[in-house]
Scaffold this active site. Structure first.
Site, PDB file in Angstrom:
ATOM      1  N   LYS A  55      31.305  65.824 -12.305  1.00 32.60           N
ATOM      2  CA  LYS A  55      31.844  66.681 -13.367  1.00 32.60           C
ATOM      3  C   LYS A  55      31.949  68.151 -13.000  1.00 32.60           C
ATOM      4  CE  LYS A  55      30.106  64.781 -17.574  1.00 32.60           C
ATOM      5  NZ  LYS A  55      28.865  64.922 -18.354  1.00 32.60           N
ATOM      6  N   ARG A  68       9.563  62.150  -0.916  1.00 38.80           N
ATOM      7  CA  ARG A  68       8.837  63.256  -1.563  1.00 38.80           C
ATOM      8  C   ARG A  68       7.359  63.251  -1.177  1.00 38.80           C
ATOM      9  NH1 ARG A  68      11.730  63.368  -7.514  1.00 38.80           N
ATOM     10  NH2 ARG A  68      13.315  64.861  -6.870  1.00 38.80           N
ATOM     11  N   GLY A 103      20.771  66.528  -5.632  1.00 37.22           N
ATOM     12  CA  GLY A 103      21.201  65.215  -6.106  1.00 37.22           C
ATOM     13  C   GLY A 103      21.799  64.298  -5.069  1.00 37.22           C
ATOM     14  N   GLY A 107      17.856  69.256  -9.265  1.00 38.52           N
ATOM     15  CA  GLY A 107      18.169  70.243 -10.304  1.00 38.52           C
ATOM     16  C   GLY A 107      17.703  71.636  -9.931  1.00 38.52           C
TER      17      GLY A 107
HETATM   18  P1  AMP Z   1      26.788  64.569  -9.381  1.00 36.02           P
HETATM   19  O1  AMP Z   1      25.472  64.031  -9.873  1.00 36.02           O
HETATM   20  O2  AMP Z   1      27.517  65.423 -10.337  1.00 36.02           O
HETATM   21  O3  AMP Z   1      26.654  65.171  -8.002  1.00 36.02           O
HETATM   22  O4  AMP Z   1      27.744  63.306  -9.249  1.00 36.02           O
HETATM   23  C1  AMP Z   1      27.476  62.246  -8.412  1.00 36.02           C
HETATM   24  C2  AMP Z   1      28.266  61.067  -8.853  1.00 36.02           C
HETATM   25  O5  AMP Z   1      29.629  61.382  -8.848  1.00 36.02           O
HETATM   26  C3  AMP Z   1      28.079  59.866  -7.953  1.00 36.02           C
HETATM   27  O6  AMP Z   1      27.422  58.875  -8.671  1.00 36.02           O
HETATM   28  C4  AMP Z   1      29.494  59.469  -7.596  1.00 36.02           C
HETATM   29  O7  AMP Z   1      29.714  58.091  -7.679  1.00 36.02           O
HETATM   30  C5  AMP Z   1      30.321  60.187  -8.637  1.00 36.02           C
HETATM   31  N1  AMP Z   1      31.681  60.425  -8.175  1.00 36.02           N
HETATM   32  C6  AMP Z   1      32.078  61.011  -7.038  1.00 36.02           C
HETATM   33  N2  AMP Z   1      33.414  61.003  -6.925  1.00 36.02           N
HETATM   34  C7  AMP Z   1      33.897  60.394  -8.010  1.00 36.02           C
HETATM   35  C8  AMP Z   1      35.213  60.075  -8.457  1.00 36.02           C
HETATM   36  N3  AMP Z   1      36.276  60.398  -7.738  1.00 36.02           N
HETATM   37  N4  AMP Z   1      35.335  59.434  -9.633  1.00 36.02           N
HETATM   38  C9  AMP Z   1      34.247  59.108 -10.356  1.00 36.02           C
HETATM   39  N5  AMP Z   1      32.986  59.388  -9.992  1.00 36.02           N
HETATM   40  C10 AMP Z   1      32.805  60.020  -8.826  1.00 36.02           C
END
Ligand code: AMP
Length: 406
Positions: free
Chosen positions: A207, A37, A363, A386
């Site tokens: 999620k 950054r 992210g 974000g």
């Molecule tokens: P996000 O911040 O929503 O983009 O999520 C990122 C996180 O999702 C990372 O820390 C990954 O480890 C987690 N992640 C990715 N695939 C999986 C999975 N199949 N099961 C659990 N966590 C996951």
């Protein structure tokens, strides 16, 4: 055509720049972890200094709750900033520091600033007024400079005092985006509004609930949407599959089905991972096997996409002309579950080399391309997590609106 920032001549002006120097610091030594950054900000500062202007930098760092605290002080980054700027300008650039972002010291040091000099103000979030978007606080900040430059894309989705409210205290010709913000906005606009087809959006991460809005907005624009990561299993279960103990949001099963129905109605191809690398435990040393994503054995969980999914996702990516990537395909923080995310990075790099426009934003996919060394093989890597996500959800970002709409 030169942008307002590029064509502005800063000679004799004090430019007050909102930057995003929210970098990770070591808890004990306060050494800077990832300085991306800060590096990303150098061109904006250098242009002003080379014009013969001076620079006053304001930023937040961390999440201080109750006023000043040593661990969130921006003083820890002063030395590194000085060396980055000195290297870029080619001669010694002195970076001064004000122990408070408002008050007499900030006023005096700003007033005394000479052409070619830089002043870094202490953490804005030591004042609650910053996040509250307090106008009186914003006005005090505004008095420190002649020109306001917003270059903090990472906080552009917040209507804070220094990111949005402050703009009202400057005449239209004296407020503008810096080079970083211009680059971010241009990249996002290109993908959202001028995408050459086929346009593939790769959405991963943990999620579904975090990504519903972005998927819905992309249904209007993309030709293909690849869904990987933990969120894929909610879709699998919604379609009647067995997902073992994979991540699942049971309250989003109907949303997942609605997304699939909408996509079918609009002719958007949704790609789900046909197979997965499943593990008997959420651990770096778990036992693993490959399974169909809709037939995950009981007691096992999908932690990465499988080889068939890698092949089909790669095929979709390599025929694309525009690619947006948000979110990893698996738990890439653990080596055993990196292959899917790495393969996607390779495919995006290949498509880019073949002429596609690729934007990685939001992210953990940014962390992944940096970690795997592909950052310079994609068209653009966003600095705003974000903020980029909200942009792609179709929201108006206050930090952008405060300048664009005046
Ligand atoms: P996000 O911040 O929503 O983009 O999520 C990122 C996180 O999702 C990372 O820390 C990954 O480890 C987690 N992640 C990715 N695939 C999986 C999975 N199949 N099961 C659990 N966590 C996951």
């Amino acid at each position: 055509m030169a942008s307002p920032f590029e064509s502005f001549h800063f000679a004799g002006k004090k430019a007050l720049i909102r930057v995003d120097f929210n970098v990770p610091l070591d808890k004990q030594t306060y050494a800077i972890g990832d300085d991306n950054r800060m590096r990303a900000e150098v061109p904006t500062i250098v242009k002003i200094l080379k014009d013969g202007g001076s620079v006053i930098l304001m930023s937040h760092l961390g999440r201080p709750k109750e006023g000043p605290e040593t661990k969130s002080s921006l003083i820890h980054i002063t030395g590194h900033l000085q060396s980055l700027l000195t290297k870029a300008v080619g001669k010694e650039v002195l970076v001064q520091f004000a122990n408070d972002c408002i008050g007499q010291e900030a006023i005096d040091k700003s007033a005394a600033l000479q052409a070619g000099e830089v002043l870094l103000l202490e953490n804005l979030r030591f004042y609650k007024e910053e996040e509250k978007g307090d106008a009186a606080f914003a006005e005090k900040l505004s008095k420190l400079g002649d020109v306001y430059v917003n270059d903090a894309f990472g906080t552009a989705h917040r209507a804070h005092a220094s990111t949005a409210v402050i703009a009202q205290f400057f005449a239209p010709e004296n407020k503008m985006f810096g080079l970083l913000m211009e680059g971010e906005v241009k990249a996002a606009e290109l993908v959202l509004h001028k995408a050459e087809k086929p346009f593939t959006a790769i959405i991963g991460g943990a999620k579904v609930s975090d990504k519903i809005l972005i998927i819905e907005n992309l249904l209007e624009r993309a030709t293909d949407i690849i869904i990987g990561g933990g969120m894929a299993y909610t879709f699998m279960k919604a379609k009647g599959g067995s997902i073992g103990k994979s991540l699942c949001e049971d309250d989003r099963l109907s949303t997942a089905l609605e997304i699939l129905e909408k996509a079918a109605a609009k002719g958007v191809n949704i790609h789900l991972p046909v197979d997965s690398l499943v593990a008997d435990n959420f651990a770096a040393d778990a036992n693993t096997q490959v399974a169909e994503s809709n037939q995950v054995p009981d007691g096992w969980m999908g932690l990465d996409i499988g080889p068939k999914a890698i092949d089909s996702f790669t095929a979709a990516i390599t025929r694309s002309k525009t690619i947006l990537w948000n979110g990893p395909m698996g738990v890439f923080e653990m080596e055993k579950f990196q292959a899917g995310t790495k393969a996607i990075a390779i495919a995006v790099a290949k498509a880019t080399a073949d002429g596609a426009y690729s934007l990685v934003g939001g992210g953990d996919s940014v962390a992944a391309v940096n970690q795997f060394g592909f950052a310079d093989q994609v068209s653009y890597v966003s600095t705003g997590g974000g903020a980029m996500l909200e942009y792609f959800e179709g929201k108006v970002l206050p930090g952008i609106a405060a300048i664009s709409n005046s």
